[in-house]
Design a protein around this motif. Structure first.
Motif, PDB file in Angstrom:
ATOM      1  N   GLU A   1      41.115  48.872  28.754  1.00 38.67           N
ATOM      2  CA  GLU A   1      41.586  50.060  29.468  1.00 38.67           C
ATOM      3  C   GLU A   1      40.465  51.063  29.681  1.00 38.67           C
ATOM      4  OE1 GLU A   1      45.820  51.493  28.484  1.00 38.67           O
ATOM      5  OE2 GLU A   1      45.134  50.537  26.638  1.00 38.67           O
ATOM      6  N   PHE A   2      39.691  51.311  28.638  1.00 34.55           N
ATOM      7  CA  PHE A   2      38.624  52.304  28.716  1.00 34.55           C
ATOM      8  C   PHE A   2      37.522  51.859  29.673  1.00 34.55           C
ATOM      9  CE2 PHE A   2      40.409  53.048  24.405  1.00 34.55           C
ATOM     10  CZ  PHE A   2      40.841  54.358  24.594  1.00 34.55           C
ATOM     11  N   MET A   3      37.192  50.562  29.637  1.00 31.35           N
ATOM     12  CA  MET A   3      36.125  50.070  30.504  1.00 31.35           C
ATOM     13  C   MET A   3      36.544  50.096  31.971  1.00 31.35           C
ATOM     14  SD  MET A   3      34.350  47.007  28.267  1.00 31.35           S
ATOM     15  CE  MET A   3      32.942  46.886  29.393  1.00 31.35           C
TER      16      MET A   3
ATOM     17  N   LEU B   1      30.587  40.943  31.539  1.00 27.13           N
ATOM     18  CA  LEU B   1      31.364  42.047  30.990  1.00 27.13           C
ATOM     19  C   LEU B   1      31.613  41.798  29.503  1.00 27.13           C
ATOM     20  CD1 LEU B   1      34.546  43.501  32.767  1.00 27.13           C
ATOM     21  CD2 LEU B   1      34.256  43.504  30.292  1.00 27.13           C
ATOM     22  N   HIS B   2      30.936  42.580  28.681  1.00 24.50           N
ATOM     23  CA  HIS B   2      31.065  42.451  27.224  1.00 24.50           C
ATOM     24  C   HIS B   2      31.927  43.599  26.713  1.00 24.50           C
ATOM     25  CE1 HIS B   2      28.172  39.146  26.489  1.00 24.50           C
ATOM     26  NE2 HIS B   2      27.631  39.588  27.615  1.00 24.50           N
ATOM     27  N   GLN B   3      33.114  43.262  26.250  1.00 27.81           N
ATOM     28  CA  GLN B   3      34.118  44.257  25.896  1.00 27.81           C
ATOM     29  C   GLN B   3      34.186  44.519  24.400  1.00 27.81           C
ATOM     30  OE1 GLN B   3      38.267  43.492  27.198  1.00 27.81           O
ATOM     31  NE2 GLN B   3      38.851  44.445  25.263  1.00 27.81           N
ATOM     32  N   PHE B   4      34.379  45.753  24.059  1.00 20.96           N
ATOM     33  CA  PHE B   4      34.617  46.154  22.676  1.00 20.96           C
ATOM     34  C   PHE B   4      36.124  46.247  22.422  1.00 20.96           C
ATOM     35  CE2 PHE B   4      34.773  49.921  25.212  1.00 20.96           C
ATOM     36  CZ  PHE B   4      35.614  50.821  24.573  1.00 20.96           C
ATOM     37  N   ALA B   5      36.517  46.285  21.171  1.00 19.75           N
ATOM     38  CA  ALA B   5      37.881  46.642  20.743  1.00 19.75           C
ATOM     39  C   ALA B   5      38.994  45.886  21.464  1.00 19.75           C
ATOM     40  CB  ALA B   5      38.088  48.153  20.915  1.00 19.75           C
ATOM     41  N   GLU B   6      38.962  44.560  21.386  1.00 18.77           N
ATOM     42  CA  GLU B   6      40.078  43.800  21.944  1.00 18.77           C
ATOM     43  C   GLU B   6      41.247  43.745  20.970  1.00 18.77           C
ATOM     44  OE1 GLU B   6      42.872  40.769  22.593  1.00 18.77           O
ATOM     45  OE2 GLU B   6      41.409  40.557  20.980  1.00 18.77           O
ATOM     46  N   GLU B   7      40.942  43.848  19.672  1.00  9.32           N
ATOM     47  CA  GLU B   7      41.945  43.622  18.642  1.00  9.32           C
ATOM     48  C   GLU B   7      42.859  44.819  18.380  1.00  9.32           C
ATOM     49  OE1 GLU B   7      42.629  40.889  17.313  1.00  9.32           O
ATOM     50  OE2 GLU B   7      40.882  39.583  17.334  1.00  9.32           O
ATOM     51  N   THR B   8      42.630  45.956  19.038  1.00 10.00           N
ATOM     52  CA  THR B   8      43.391  47.153  18.711  1.00 10.00           C
ATOM     53  C   THR B   8      44.125  47.689  19.932  1.00 10.00           C
ATOM     54  OG1 THR B   8      41.550  48.629  19.206  1.00 10.00           O
ATOM     55  CG2 THR B   8      41.712  47.801  16.954  1.00 10.00           C
ATOM     56  N   SER B   9      44.925  48.688  19.694  1.00 10.50           N
ATOM     57  CA  SER B   9      45.596  49.401  20.780  1.00 10.50           C
ATOM     58  C   SER B   9      45.393  50.901  20.581  1.00 10.50           C
ATOM     59  CB  SER B   9      47.086  49.079  20.778  1.00 10.50           C
ATOM     60  OG  SER B   9      47.761  49.821  21.769  1.00 10.50           O
ATOM     61  N   PRO B  10      44.882  51.608  21.591  1.00 10.93           N
ATOM     62  CA  PRO B  10      44.468  51.063  22.887  1.00 10.93           C
ATOM     63  C   PRO B  10      43.179  50.267  22.763  1.00 10.93           C
ATOM     64  CG  PRO B  10      43.903  53.373  22.771  1.00 10.93           C
ATOM     65  CD  PRO B  10      44.681  53.074  21.524  1.00 10.93           C
ATOM     66  N   GLY B  11      43.075  49.211  23.574  1.00 11.02           N
ATOM     67  CA  GLY B  11      41.918  48.335  23.513  1.00 11.02           C
ATOM     68  C   GLY B  11      40.827  48.743  24.480  1.00 11.02           C
ATOM     69  N   GLY B  12      39.691  48.071  24.369  1.00  9.26           N
ATOM     70  CA  GLY B  12      38.538  48.421  25.167  1.00  9.26           C
ATOM     71  C   GLY B  12      38.690  48.174  26.652  1.00  9.26           C
TER      72      GLY B  12
END
Length: 392
Positions: A146-148, A133-144
């Motif tokens: 939730e979307f994944m 599982l390679h996730q985008f946007a960990e550094e922001t809110s909302p982060g990746g």
């Protein structure tokens, strides 16, 4: 078998360094990742894995279906960078102005690709399914995360593991935390409206600056007087803006800050207390207000069984003396969202090395870590996967 897999990981280590340095030289910001997920997907595809792209927006999933029936394990890495100018003097310094991998996500991504390569070579021996599982946007809110999750990244998954390299922790060490491991993060934004006027006639005004000052002071009573002293919490005002000159009483004030908690009950208590305090303070001054309270990332809660599993595996790899039972951190990590759905644990791999000048804190312009930490992440992942699939 594990020894052979670890040896194979050692053999492909130069390839992992090459991958990591490419990610490091060409970083991409959260929610703006374009080339990075393409590179990840292409690598996973080259291994003969089933690959899904644009998961939740920019996420990538790789599926390794073993030759034997069994449960499904997810391994997570993140790949976004930060809006920081890279100030290191190294050959793999960021080529993108104002953007750099200052938190180790390039290390995580390359390490997980290495795990995928090693395990894909022995897929017939794998008793179950592994999701990379390679996730985008960990550094922001909302982060990746939730979307994944909303897009089904955890469908059919029984357990999830994640790792984070840390420059504050010496290379070749592993730290684990059972239970709460990181704080929840909430943010608040308060605007106070008064009635401005001349500084010589305060009785004709409703002073938003003074009211705002009282709000800031009163908020300090939440943790000291309303939260059980045995439960950790922090309420921090990070910005207070009001007024512009000496003889004008301002008609508005702006307050911004963050709240950090572990326990969900304490989290709810602080939000409710803040709303009461702001309301009563402003009413007493005849001011009005707007309060925006944003529930951001929840706390990481490491499943006790899975944490003990990682601890046991890590000790077999780096030795008992190099596995640390550390304290929870007050920082946040959106790996917590996965743990709201399925059991899992998040562990720390040391990356500090004074000889390499890899000593700067995360989010610092000169941040770097010992690249050998990729091998430690990989070995713990591989060992944990087989321990789970073969024993559950």
């Amino acid at each position: 078998m594990l020894e052979n897999l670890f040896n194979r990981l050692e053999e492909i280590y130069p390839e992992l360094v090459e991958l990591r340095r490419d990610f490091h030289m060409y970083p991409e910001l959260s929610h703006e990742e374009v080339e990075t997920p393409k590179k990840v997907a292409a690598y996973l595809t080259s291994l003969g894995l089933e690959v899904k792209t644009q998961v939740g927006g920019r996420g990538v999933l790789g599926y390794l279906k073993g030759g034997k029936p069994g449960k499904t394990v997810a391994l997570r890495a993140d790949f976004d960078a930060l809006p920081i100018q890279d100030e290191k003097e190294v050959e793999y310094k960021s080529r993108i102005p104002g953007v750099m991998h200052a938190c180790g996500h390039d290390i995580h991504t390359a390490a997980l690709l290495g795990v995928a390569k090693v395990l894909s070579e022995v897929r017939e021996e794998v008793p179950g399914t592994i999701v990379f599982l390679h996730q985008f946007a960990e550094e922001t809110s909302p982060g990746g995360a939730e979307f994944m999750i909303k897009d089904g990244c955890l469908d059919g998954v029984d357990v999830i593991y994640g790792a984070h390299v840390m420059s504050q922790q010496p290379y070749s060490t592993v730290s684990v935390v059972e239970g709460y491991a990181s704080s929840a993060q909430d943010d608040f934004y308060i605007t106070i409206h008064g009635r401005g006027g001349h500084g010589a006639s305060p009785h004709e005004t409703v002073d938003a600056l003074v009211t705002g000052s009282q709000v800031v002071l009163n908020l300090q009573q939440i943790v000291s007087r309303r939260v059980n002293p045995l439960k950790a919490a922090a309420v921090t005002v990070g910005a207070f803006t009001s007024g512009s000159t000496t003889n004008i009483i301002p008609d508005s004030a702006s307050i911004k800050g963050t709240v950090r908690t572990y326990d969900e009950g304490v989290r709810k208590l602080i939000q409710e207390s803040m709303e009461k305090i702001v309301k009563s303070t402003c009413e007493a001054a005849d001011a009005t207000y707007e309060l925006k309270y944003v529930n951001d990332c929840p706390s990481i809660y490491n499943d006790p069984t899975e944490t003990k599993r990682v601890e046991r595996v890590a000790k077999s790899i780096v030795g008992d003396e190099n596995v640390i039972e550390s304290d929870p951190m007050m920082g946040s990590e959106d790996f917590a969202y996965y743990q709201k759905v399925i059991p899992g644990t998040f562990f720390i791999i040391g990356g500090r090395n004074e000889e390499l000048n890899a000593t700067y804190p995360h989010h610092h312009p000169k941040f770097d870590v010992d690249e050998r930490s990729m091998k430690e992440i990989g070995k713990v992942f591989i060992g944990t996967v087989f321990d789970y699939l073969e024993n559950e």
